[in-house]
Design a protein around this motif. Structure first.
Motif, PDB file in Angstrom:
ATOM      1  N   ILE A  70      40.732  40.480  35.779  1.00  0.00           N
ATOM      2  CA  ILE A  70      40.195  39.021  35.798  1.00  0.00           C
ATOM      3  C   ILE A  70      40.714  38.124  36.971  1.00  0.00           C
ATOM      4  O   ILE A  70      42.048  37.809  36.994  1.00  0.00           O
ATOM      5  N   GLN A  71      39.941  37.966  37.874  1.00  0.00           N
ATOM      6  CA  GLN A  71      40.291  37.254  39.154  1.00  0.00           C
ATOM      7  C   GLN A  71      40.567  35.679  38.920  1.00  0.00           C
ATOM      8  O   GLN A  71      39.786  35.227  37.747  1.00  0.00           O
ATOM      9  N   LYS A  72      41.241  34.891  39.315  1.00  0.00           N
ATOM     10  CA  LYS A  72      41.240  33.621  39.549  1.00  0.00           C
ATOM     11  C   LYS A  72      40.164  33.086  39.702  1.00  0.00           C
ATOM     12  O   LYS A  72      39.197  33.750  40.485  1.00  0.00           O
ATOM     13  N   SER A  73      39.867  31.729  39.471  1.00  0.00           N
ATOM     14  CA  SER A  73      38.346  31.064  39.437  1.00  0.00           C
ATOM     15  C   SER A  73      38.209  30.323  40.544  1.00  0.00           C
ATOM     16  O   SER A  73      36.916  29.915  40.765  1.00  0.00           O
ATOM     17  N   ALA A  74      39.208  29.988  41.538  1.00  0.00           N
ATOM     18  CA  ALA A  74      39.006  29.270  42.650  1.00  0.00           C
ATOM     19  C   ALA A  74      38.026  30.040  43.621  1.00  0.00           C
ATOM     20  O   ALA A  74      37.878  31.099  43.657  1.00  0.00           O
ATOM     21  N   PRO A  75      37.213  28.961  44.470  1.00  0.00           N
ATOM     22  CA  PRO A  75      36.076  29.679  45.163  1.00  0.00           C
ATOM     23  C   PRO A  75      36.738  30.860  46.022  1.00  0.00           C
ATOM     24  O   PRO A  75      35.968  31.926  46.358  1.00  0.00           O
ATOM     25  N   GLN A  76      37.978  30.474  46.897  1.00  0.00           N
ATOM     26  CA  GLN A  76      38.404  31.558  47.608  1.00  0.00           C
ATOM     27  C   GLN A  76      38.666  32.914  46.852  1.00  0.00           C
ATOM     28  O   GLN A  76      38.505  34.348  47.623  1.00  0.00           O
ATOM     29  N   PHE A  77      38.970  33.106  45.832  1.00  0.00           N
ATOM     30  CA  PHE A  77      39.149  34.109  44.885  1.00  0.00           C
ATOM     31  C   PHE A  77      38.125  34.834  44.672  1.00  0.00           C
ATOM     32  O   PHE A  77      37.882  36.037  44.441  1.00  0.00           O
ATOM     33  N   ALA A  78      37.028  33.982  43.948  1.00  0.00           N
ATOM     34  CA  ALA A  78      35.551  34.445  43.698  1.00  0.00           C
ATOM     35  C   ALA A  78      34.948  35.174  44.940  1.00  0.00           C
ATOM     36  O   ALA A  78      34.499  36.387  44.689  1.00  0.00           O
ATOM     37  N   GLN A  79      35.354  34.812  46.281  1.00  0.00           N
ATOM     38  CA  GLN A  79      34.701  35.430  47.389  1.00  0.00           C
ATOM     39  C   GLN A  79      35.298  36.887  47.673  1.00  0.00           C
ATOM     40  O   GLN A  79      34.760  37.791  47.898  1.00  0.00           O
ATOM     41  N   ALA A  80      37.018  36.688  47.379  1.00  0.00           N
ATOM     42  CA  ALA A  80      37.460  38.045  47.722  1.00  0.00           C
ATOM     43  C   ALA A  80      37.098  39.145  46.797  1.00  0.00           C
ATOM     44  O   ALA A  80      36.989  40.197  46.935  1.00  0.00           O
ATOM     45  N   LYS A 110      30.844  38.171  35.339  1.00  0.00           N
ATOM     46  CA  LYS A 110      31.460  36.977  35.293  1.00  0.00           C
ATOM     47  C   LYS A 110      31.833  36.343  33.641  1.00  0.00           C
ATOM     48  O   LYS A 110      31.110  36.589  33.014  1.00  0.00           O
ATOM     49  N   HIS A 111      32.875  35.871  33.604  1.00  0.00           N
ATOM     50  CA  HIS A 111      33.556  35.127  32.476  1.00  0.00           C
ATOM     51  C   HIS A 111      33.886  33.678  32.737  1.00  0.00           C
ATOM     52  O   HIS A 111      34.671  33.327  33.632  1.00  0.00           O
ATOM     53  N   THR A 112      33.248  32.876  31.958  1.00  0.00           N
ATOM     54  CA  THR A 112      33.458  31.289  31.962  1.00  0.00           C
ATOM     55  C   THR A 112      34.527  31.089  30.812  1.00  0.00           C
ATOM     56  O   THR A 112      34.449  31.576  29.851  1.00  0.00           O
ATOM     57  N   GLY A 113      35.706  30.225  31.455  1.00  0.00           N
ATOM     58  CA  GLY A 113      36.584  29.897  30.645  1.00  0.00           C
ATOM     59  C   GLY A 113      37.190  28.465  30.733  1.00  0.00           C
ATOM     60  O   GLY A 113      36.616  27.886  31.746  1.00  0.00           O
ATOM     61  N   PRO A 114      38.201  27.984  30.344  1.00  0.00           N
ATOM     62  CA  PRO A 114      38.796  26.743  30.587  1.00  0.00           C
ATOM     63  C   PRO A 114      38.878  26.481  31.974  1.00  0.00           C
ATOM     64  O   PRO A 114      39.135  25.211  32.322  1.00  0.00           O
ATOM     65  N   ASN A 115      39.465  27.368  32.670  1.00  0.00           N
ATOM     66  CA  ASN A 115      39.870  27.137  34.066  1.00  0.00           C
ATOM     67  C   ASN A 115      38.857  27.545  35.057  1.00  0.00           C
ATOM     68  O   ASN A 115      39.233  27.356  36.146  1.00  0.00           O
ATOM     69  N   GLY A 116      37.535  27.708  34.458  1.00  0.00           N
ATOM     70  CA  GLY A 116      36.505  27.945  35.525  1.00  0.00           C
ATOM     71  C   GLY A 116      35.672  29.462  35.311  1.00  0.00           C
ATOM     72  O   GLY A 116      35.994  29.871  34.367  1.00  0.00           O
ATOM     73  N   GLN A 117      34.879  29.643  36.200  1.00  0.00           N
ATOM     74  CA  GLN A 117      34.263  30.791  36.108  1.00  0.00           C
ATOM     75  C   GLN A 117      34.951  32.087  36.807  1.00  0.00           C
ATOM     76  O   GLN A 117      35.415  31.766  38.353  1.00  0.00           O
ATOM     77  N   HIS A 118      35.455  33.198  36.267  1.00  0.00           N
ATOM     78  CA  HIS A 118      36.142  34.295  36.804  1.00  0.00           C
ATOM     79  C   HIS A 118      35.163  35.432  37.031  1.00  0.00           C
ATOM     80  O   HIS A 118      34.676  35.888  36.208  1.00  0.00           O
ATOM     81  N   SER A 119      35.379  36.166  37.940  1.00  0.00           N
ATOM     82  CA  SER A 119      34.937  37.307  38.486  1.00  0.00           C
ATOM     83  C   SER A 119      35.544  38.413  37.579  1.00  0.00           C
ATOM     84  O   SER A 119      36.854  38.262  38.067  1.00  0.00           O
ATOM     85  N   CYS A 120      34.963  39.396  37.298  1.00  0.00           N
ATOM     86  CA  CYS A 120      35.662  40.517  36.530  1.00  0.00           C
ATOM     87  C   CYS A 120      35.433  41.812  37.075  1.00  0.00           C
ATOM     88  O   CYS A 120      34.161  41.831  37.114  1.00  0.00           O
ATOM     89  N   MET A 121      36.342  42.677  37.067  1.00  0.00           N
ATOM     90  CA  MET A 121      35.917  44.123  37.292  1.00  0.00           C
ATOM     91  C   MET A 121      36.246  45.000  36.412  1.00  0.00           C
ATOM     92  O   MET A 121      37.439  44.882  35.854  1.00  0.00           O
ATOM     93  N   VAL A 122      35.760  45.912  35.827  1.00  0.00           N
ATOM     94  CA  VAL A 122      35.862  46.945  35.127  1.00  0.00           C
ATOM     95  C   VAL A 122      36.145  48.211  36.053  1.00  0.00           C
ATOM     96  O   VAL A 122      35.373  48.824  36.553  1.00  0.00           O
ATOM     97  N   LEU A 123      37.536  48.661  35.644  1.00  0.00           N
ATOM     98  CA  LEU A 123      37.719  50.065  36.444  1.00  0.00           C
ATOM     99  C   LEU A 123      38.170  51.244  35.510  1.00  0.00           C
ATOM    100  O   LEU A 123      38.563  50.823  34.406  1.00  0.00           O
ATOM    101  N   GLU A 124      38.220  52.444  35.946  1.00  0.00           N
ATOM    102  CA  GLU A 124      38.721  53.351  34.878  1.00  0.00           C
ATOM    103  C   GLU A 124      40.133  53.343  34.842  1.00  0.00           C
ATOM    104  O   GLU A 124      41.053  52.834  35.426  1.00  0.00           O
TER     105      GLU A 124
END
Length: 368
Positions: A70-80, A110-124
């Protein structure tokens, strides 16, 4: 550090800090929380990185355990995250048989929470890192047949990334290679027979994630205090003194996969001039003369040496009158001789053989 996204032991030694749970930061996860319309249910925390936290989750659709990043929600982390998803998708699309020893992306959302919208990746879900394996072996060299087995997996993965996809990992190190299973069977949700958590356990408050951090800090302090006491006893000749011997690695599956593509790039579309963790950094990167796939091969050779000896090949330090880079290059020359002139003109003549060191690196690998 971007963390080892699918590891059962990623960044366990410290915590990410309470202050990072704010707007633009981490998403607070509680055991039993559901994601992606209820498909994924959080089981326990695996680790964290500068950009994200990683959780063991249960996939209710496939009835399998996975790693949820679960990525941080700030724009630079979403871009990463978008970049990492692009790289991981290319890797997954080209490896339909899942046989190339590179971590597999299963899903993203993507998952929306109190701190913003977070990009999420599901890996093995994978096991422990090679760093954890070296620590488990008390920093003693592994038997060369075991080093060979591990190196074969890494080389298959690198060959796939380099030759078939044109991807440079750029941060290959012990932490970014994970065993397919855990060293300790009780940490593996499948081998331990642990039933999945399908709903939030009663009695866990909304601040559950924060409470977990506080409890973890207290436990870490207790462990450090106990270690200091034990160390004093050993130095005084008490119980526990004497040389440590290797632990048996028999029964541990040494097959492994390359993970963490947060800073990976395509060879023809590079983003950063300075890449790689310091101890694994190649000479052409230090000299800023351009880099290609050989940078990963340098890091691989450092890994092979570390597995075989339990020690890092290069641990440079700056001092009075010289920089860390200068110390690093001096160590390389002490081991391998004068730096070839062609390293300095990498960009001027990209068709030329990149560097003589590469031949030495391959010879070192062939020794195994």
């Amino acid at each position: 550090m971007s963390g080892s996204p699918s590891s059962s032991s990623a960044s366990e030694d410290e915590d990410e800090g309470i202050d990072s749970y704010r707007k633009g930061g981490y998403h607070a996860v509680r055991i039993g929380d559901s994601f992606s319309g209820g498909r994924y249910i959080a089981q326990r925390k695996l680790g964290w990185g500068e950009f994200s936290t990683v959780w063991l989750a249960y996939d209710t659709r496939s009835s399998e355990f996975v790693a949820l990043k679960i990525q941080k929600s700030a724009p630079q982390f979403a871009q990463a995250a978008l970049h990492e998803i692009e790289v991981l998708s290319a890797i997954a699309d080209g490896d339909t048989s899942n046989s190339k020893y590179v971590v597999r992306l299963i899903d993203h959302f993507k998952h929306t929470g109190p701190n913003g919208q977070h990009s999420c990746m599901v890996l093995e879900f994978l096991g422990d890192s090679l760093l954890r394996l070296v620590k488990y072996n008390r920093y003693k060299g592994l038997e060369l047949d075991k080093v060979r087995e591990i190196c074969k997996c890494i080389l298959i993965g690198l060959d796939y990334l380099h030759r078939e996809l044109g991807i440079i990992h750029t941060d290959l190190k012990l932490e970014n290679v994970l065993l397919l299973s855990t060293i300790n069977a009780t940490k593996d949700p499948i081998r331990s027979g642990t039933p999945p958590i399908l709903e939030r356990p009663e009695g866990i408050p909304n601040g559950g994630a924060t409470m977990n951090i506080i409890e973890k800090k207290l436990k870490q302090r207790a462990r450090r205090a106990a270690a200091r006491i034990s160390g004093r006893r050993s130095s005084m000749g008490g119980v526990g003194g004497g040389a440590k011997t290797n632990r048996s690695l028999d029964g541990i599956d040494l097959k492994c996969k390359v993970v963490d593509f947060g800073s990976a790039c395509w060879a023809d579309k590079q983003f950063a001039q300075e890449i790689q963790t310091r101890q694994y950094r190649s000479p052409e990167v230090i000299l800023q003369s351009g880099y290609s796939f050989s940078a990963d091969m340098w890091s691989f050779a450092c890994i092979a040496f570390e597995l075989a000896t339990g020690e890092m090949m290069f641990t440079p330090k700056g001092g009075q009158g010289f920089s860390e880079d200068e110390d690093h290059l001096a160590m390389m020359m002490e081991l391998l001789g004068k730096i070839p002139r062609k390293i300095w003109r990498f960009e001027e003549d990209p068709e030329a053989e990149v560097w003589d060191f590469r031949k030495v690196t391959y010879r070192q690998v062939q020794v195994f």
